[in-house]
Design a protein around this motif. Structure first.
Motif, PDB file in Angstrom:
ATOM      1  N   SER A   2     -13.824  76.259 -41.625  1.00  0.00           N
ATOM      2  CA  SER A   2     -12.752  75.538 -40.949  1.00  0.00           C
ATOM      3  C   SER A   2     -12.373  74.280 -41.725  1.00  0.00           C
ATOM      4  O   SER A   2     -13.133  73.773 -42.536  1.00  0.00           O
ATOM      5  CB  SER A   2     -13.169  75.191 -39.523  1.00  0.00           C
ATOM      6  N   LYS A   4     -11.691  70.486 -42.603  1.00  0.00           N
ATOM      7  CA  LYS A   4     -12.405  69.248 -42.270  1.00  0.00           C
ATOM      8  C   LYS A   4     -11.494  68.304 -41.500  1.00  0.00           C
ATOM      9  O   LYS A   4     -10.308  68.232 -41.757  1.00  0.00           O
ATOM     10  CB  LYS A   4     -12.928  68.578 -43.533  1.00  0.00           C
ATOM     11  N   ASP A 112     -16.472  69.300 -40.734  1.00  0.00           N
ATOM     12  CA  ASP A 112     -15.962  70.507 -40.083  1.00  0.00           C
ATOM     13  C   ASP A 112     -16.819  70.892 -38.880  1.00  0.00           C
ATOM     14  O   ASP A 112     -16.428  71.712 -38.075  1.00  0.00           O
ATOM     15  CB  ASP A 112     -15.842  71.675 -41.064  1.00  0.00           C
TER      16      ASP A 112
END
Length: 127
Positions: A2, A4, A112
């Protein structure tokens, strides 16, 4: 992986004699607005606390820290401050104080996984 996100954190400090400015890290406050994450995690090590501040009322400090935890989670038992939005609660928790429990300056970064980061900071700087 994902993307940050910006996060902010501060350490919770036990400052038994404010005029001496000596402290012991006893917790972490971490806020990530985009992930809707705000958490307080603390631990009062009985041996460290007794050696550092032998006259301190440990139960009173535990109650105070528990209130910070309730505020961070938005629990109504945390009082009126707990009813504010997350960003306002974080700002309240990290406001400058001259009391036995204080927070450090706020530090920013990118992450993240705020929960993992919280655990890493807690283990490295509190335990």
């Amino acid at each position: 992986m994902s993307e940050k996100q910006v996060f902010e954190y501060a350490f919770i400090r036990l400052v038994p004699k404010v005029e001496r400015e000596e402290f012991l890290n006893v917790g972490v406050i971490l806020f990530c607005k985009r992930k809707k994450y705000l958490r307080v995690k603390y631990h009062l090590n009985p041996e460290k606390t007794a050696a550092f501040a032998p006259l301190l009322d440990r139960e009173e400090i535990e109650e105070y820290l528990k209130t910070w935890e309730l505020i961070s989670s938005g629990d109504p038992e945390g009082g009126p401050v707990a009813q504010l939005d997350q960003a306002s609660r974080f700002r309240w928790l990290t406001a400058v104080r001259s009391t036995v429990i204080q927070s450090s300056k706020v530090h920013p970064g990118l992450c993240d996984n705020p929960e993992k980061l919280m655990e890493d900071l807690f283990v490295k700087y509190v335990l």
